[in-house]
Design a protein around this motif. Structure first.
Motif, PDB file in Angstrom:
ATOM      1  N   ARG A  40      42.603  46.368  39.419  1.00  0.00           N
ATOM      2  CA  ARG A  40      42.119  45.102  39.974  1.00  0.00           C
ATOM      3  C   ARG A  40      43.213  44.038  39.999  1.00  0.00           C
ATOM      4  O   ARG A  40      43.439  43.414  41.044  1.00  0.00           O
ATOM      5  CB  ARG A  40      40.896  44.621  39.179  1.00  0.00           C
ATOM      6  CG  ARG A  40      40.185  43.416  39.775  1.00  0.00           C
ATOM      7  CD  ARG A  40      38.824  43.250  39.114  1.00  0.00           C
ATOM      8  NE  ARG A  40      38.137  42.071  39.607  1.00  0.00           N
ATOM      9  CZ  ARG A  40      38.195  40.876  39.045  1.00  0.00           C
ATOM     10  NH1 ARG A  40      38.915  40.708  37.934  1.00  0.00           N
ATOM     11  NH2 ARG A  40      37.557  39.844  39.562  1.00  0.00           N
ATOM     12  N   TYR A  64      45.047  42.402  43.354  1.00  0.00           N
ATOM     13  CA  TYR A  64      45.122  40.956  43.529  1.00  0.00           C
ATOM     14  C   TYR A  64      46.556  40.522  43.806  1.00  0.00           C
ATOM     15  O   TYR A  64      46.824  39.709  44.700  1.00  0.00           O
ATOM     16  CB  TYR A  64      44.582  40.256  42.286  1.00  0.00           C
ATOM     17  CG  TYR A  64      44.565  38.747  42.366  1.00  0.00           C
ATOM     18  CD1 TYR A  64      43.896  38.089  43.397  1.00  0.00           C
ATOM     19  CD2 TYR A  64      45.217  37.972  41.414  1.00  0.00           C
ATOM     20  CE1 TYR A  64      43.872  36.705  43.474  1.00  0.00           C
ATOM     21  CE2 TYR A  64      45.200  36.587  41.487  1.00  0.00           C
ATOM     22  CZ  TYR A  64      44.524  35.960  42.506  1.00  0.00           C
ATOM     23  OH  TYR A  64      44.520  34.584  42.588  1.00  0.00           O
ATOM     24  N   GLN A  76      39.291  39.655  49.391  1.00  0.00           N
ATOM     25  CA  GLN A  76      38.962  38.233  49.474  1.00  0.00           C
ATOM     26  C   GLN A  76      40.196  37.382  49.716  1.00  0.00           C
ATOM     27  O   GLN A  76      40.128  36.373  50.421  1.00  0.00           O
ATOM     28  CB  GLN A  76      38.263  37.774  48.197  1.00  0.00           C
ATOM     29  CG  GLN A  76      36.838  38.289  48.068  1.00  0.00           C
ATOM     30  CD  GLN A  76      36.137  37.756  46.828  1.00  0.00           C
ATOM     31  OE1 GLN A  76      36.767  37.136  45.981  1.00  0.00           O
ATOM     32  NE2 GLN A  76      34.845  38.003  46.732  1.00  0.00           N
ATOM     33  N   TRP A 114      36.365  37.693  41.735  1.00  0.00           N
ATOM     34  CA  TRP A 114      37.216  38.131  42.855  1.00  0.00           C
ATOM     35  C   TRP A 114      37.025  39.609  43.134  1.00  0.00           C
ATOM     36  O   TRP A 114      36.889  40.416  42.224  1.00  0.00           O
ATOM     37  CB  TRP A 114      38.679  37.860  42.528  1.00  0.00           C
ATOM     38  CG  TRP A 114      39.615  38.309  43.617  1.00  0.00           C
ATOM     39  CD1 TRP A 114      40.011  37.615  44.722  1.00  0.00           C
ATOM     40  CD2 TRP A 114      40.261  39.589  43.706  1.00  0.00           C
ATOM     41  NE1 TRP A 114      40.868  38.368  45.478  1.00  0.00           N
ATOM     42  CE2 TRP A 114      41.045  39.592  44.885  1.00  0.00           C
ATOM     43  CE3 TRP A 114      40.270  40.724  42.890  1.00  0.00           C
ATOM     44  CZ2 TRP A 114      41.813  40.674  45.279  1.00  0.00           C
ATOM     45  CZ3 TRP A 114      41.024  41.822  43.286  1.00  0.00           C
ATOM     46  CH2 TRP A 114      41.787  41.786  44.468  1.00  0.00           C
ATOM     47  N   GLN A 115      37.009  39.957  44.430  1.00  0.00           N
ATOM     48  CA  GLN A 115      36.921  41.335  44.850  1.00  0.00           C
ATOM     49  C   GLN A 115      38.044  41.632  45.840  1.00  0.00           C
ATOM     50  O   GLN A 115      38.464  40.745  46.579  1.00  0.00           O
ATOM     51  CB  GLN A 115      35.561  41.618  45.514  1.00  0.00           C
ATOM     52  CG  GLN A 115      34.376  41.491  44.589  1.00  0.00           C
ATOM     53  CD  GLN A 115      34.413  42.478  43.442  1.00  0.00           C
ATOM     54  OE1 GLN A 115      34.890  43.595  43.595  1.00  0.00           O
ATOM     55  NE2 GLN A 115      33.912  42.065  42.280  1.00  0.00           N
ATOM     56  N   PRO A 116      38.557  42.864  45.867  1.00  0.00           N
ATOM     57  CA  PRO A 116      39.626  43.204  46.815  1.00  0.00           C
ATOM     58  C   PRO A 116      39.244  42.844  48.249  1.00  0.00           C
ATOM     59  O   PRO A 116      38.129  43.117  48.691  1.00  0.00           O
ATOM     60  CB  PRO A 116      39.773  44.717  46.642  1.00  0.00           C
ATOM     61  CG  PRO A 116      39.352  44.965  45.235  1.00  0.00           C
ATOM     62  CD  PRO A 116      38.232  43.991  44.977  1.00  0.00           C
TER      63      PRO A 116
END
Length: 219
Positions: free
Chosen positions: A123, A127, A194, A190-192
């Motif tokens: 993750r 980011y 975004q 947060w998510q991949p």
């Protein structure tokens, strides 16, 4: 490949039309290739983030690597058996299919098992990658202007190319000027994907102007 790179790659494919090629030629602009994933991976900010993540999440990475190696060791003889059965014309189709199904089932189970082990470090890595990727289109355009390139083609579609016509390193240089550092701590929730969405979708690159603009500061 991140979603941002996919968007830019699609734009390059749409831009590489006969009309655009004719316009670029008329303006005295050249054609080059660029490996966008390679340019992203070689950026200084992303390399620094990867080093930080490898140190910060060493225990999780070691646990993931050990488990992945154990699973690969388990799957290897299954794969070899399938290859042996495939090479034997006398193998009953039902037998071969049963072995293939068992292999795929175990492989899918392994992926489900490994996913949560990789999540702690994957993750923050995603980011960090997306923070650099949001500047990839800008870096590509700057490299095209600096080298008077009108069209960028995918390296996979190129049979042969001179080193000077490969813009990958130039894109990395522009990325290094645009992105000095990135954070490895994703915001809460947060998510991949975004980060790229927040930066807006990248438009399709068009032919560079006949008169090159100044290179960005820091080049």
């Amino acid at each position: 490949m991140t979603n941002h790179i996919k968007t830019i790659a699609l734009g390059l494919a749409l831009a590489a039309t006969p009309l655009v090629a004719t316009q670029a030629s008329a303006q005295g602009l050249g054609v080059a290739s660029a490996n966008l994933e390679g340019a992203l991976g070689n950026s200084a900010a992303l390399k620094a983030a990867q080093t930080q993540i490898q140190t910060q999440y060493k225990a999780q990475i070691d646990a993931f690597t050990a488990r992945r190696t154990a699973i690969s060791t388990e799957l290897e003889p299954m794969a070899r058996e399938i290859q042996t059965l495939q090479a034997n014309p006398a193998t009953p189709p039902a037998t071969l299919q049963a072995k293939v199904t068992a292999y795929r089932t175990r492989e899918a189970s392994a992926q489900r098992e490994l996913a949560p082990l990789a999540a702690p470090f994957q993750r923050p890595l995603s980011y960090a990658e997306e923070q650099v990727a949001t500047k990839l289109d800008q870096a590509l355009r700057a490299a095209m202007v600096a080298k008077r390139i009108g069209i960028i083609v995918n390296p996979q579609a190129v049979v042969a190319i001179q080193p000077a016509a490969d813009l990958t390193a130039d894109v990395t240089t522009q990325l290094n000027a645009l992105v000095k550092t990135v954070s490895t701590t994703p915001p809460a929730g947060w998510q991949p994907g975004q980060t790229a969405q927040g930066a807006g979708a990248a438009p399709a690159p068009a032919a560079a102007p006949a008169t090159p603009a100044r290179r960005p500061q820091g080049r």
